[in-house]
Write a protein that holds these residues in place. Sequence first.
Motif, mmCIF file in Angstrom:
data_model
loop_
_atom_site.group_PDB
_atom_site.id
_atom_site.type_symbol
_atom_site.label_atom_id
_atom_site.label_comp_id
_atom_site.label_asym_id
_atom_site.label_seq_id
_atom_site.Cartn_x
_atom_site.Cartn_y
_atom_site.Cartn_z
ATOM 1 N N ASP A 16 0.812 -1.217 0.000
ATOM 2 C CA ASP A 16 0.000 0.000 0.000
ATOM 3 C C ASP A 16 0.848 1.272 0.000
ATOM 4 O O ASP A 16 0.476 2.264 0.589
ATOM 5 C CB ASP A 16 -0.967 -0.010 1.183
ATOM 6 N N SER A 17 1.997 1.225 -0.662
ATOM 7 C CA SER A 17 2.902 2.365 -0.649
ATOM 8 C C SER A 17 3.352 2.712 -2.061
ATOM 9 O O SER A 17 3.494 1.839 -2.914
ATOM 10 C CB SER A 17 4.142 2.032 0.193
ATOM 11 N N THR A 50 -0.102 -3.563 -8.631
ATOM 12 C CA THR A 50 -0.376 -3.717 -7.196
ATOM 13 C C THR A 50 -0.717 -5.179 -6.928
ATOM 14 O O THR A 50 -0.817 -5.974 -7.858
ATOM 15 C CB THR A 50 -1.575 -2.861 -6.741
ATOM 16 N N GLY A 54 -7.700 -4.561 -1.804
ATOM 17 C CA GLY A 54 -8.312 -3.267 -2.086
ATOM 18 C C GLY A 54 -9.141 -3.302 -3.352
ATOM 19 O O GLY A 54 -9.146 -4.281 -4.096
ATOM 20 N N TYR A 58 -8.982 1.772 -6.514
ATOM 21 C CA TYR A 58 -7.894 2.217 -5.640
ATOM 22 C C TYR A 58 -6.561 1.694 -6.168
ATOM 23 O O TYR A 58 -5.563 2.415 -6.228
ATOM 24 C CB TYR A 58 -8.109 1.737 -4.201
ATOM 25 N N ASN A 59 -6.533 0.414 -6.547
ATOM 26 C CA ASN A 59 -5.291 -0.196 -7.025
ATOM 27 C C ASN A 59 -4.822 0.410 -8.339
ATOM 28 O O ASN A 59 -3.617 0.552 -8.559
ATOM 29 C CB ASN A 59 -5.447 -1.711 -7.131
ATOM 30 N N LEU A 62 -3.107 3.567 -7.202
ATOM 31 C CA LEU A 62 -1.831 3.267 -6.550
ATOM 32 C C LEU A 62 -0.790 2.851 -7.588
ATOM 33 O O LEU A 62 0.357 3.306 -7.538
ATOM 34 C CB LEU A 62 -2.018 2.160 -5.507
#
Length: 106
Positions: A16-17, A50, A54, A58-59, A62
């Motif tokens: 998640d970074s 990713t 999630g 969202y992915n 990210l």
Amino acid sequence: MAAVGQSVGTVNFDFDSDRLDQSALEEIARIADNLKQTQSYKPTVVVGFTDAVGSSGYNDGLGLRRARQVAAALEAQGVPVNRIGTIASRGERELLVSVLGPERQN
């Protein structure tokens, strides 16, 4: 016949970074050196991925943030902007390791 891409490296992120850690920065430096030394490479395609944790929306976001971080770091390492082509996200699509939990390789 479709063009086949060549991978010049993989940068992994913590769960998640989108922060580049020391290992990621070292890999980016290696990739940047390779890109600067090999002028025959077409513009680089930087794609963010990713794991499956999630939502897909969202992915996707990210993955795009990760790709942008890598592209900016390549530029900071001296890779000319015109050598960096597409910046995209595949989010949780095309998992390298098919698991539902956190997986750094994805």
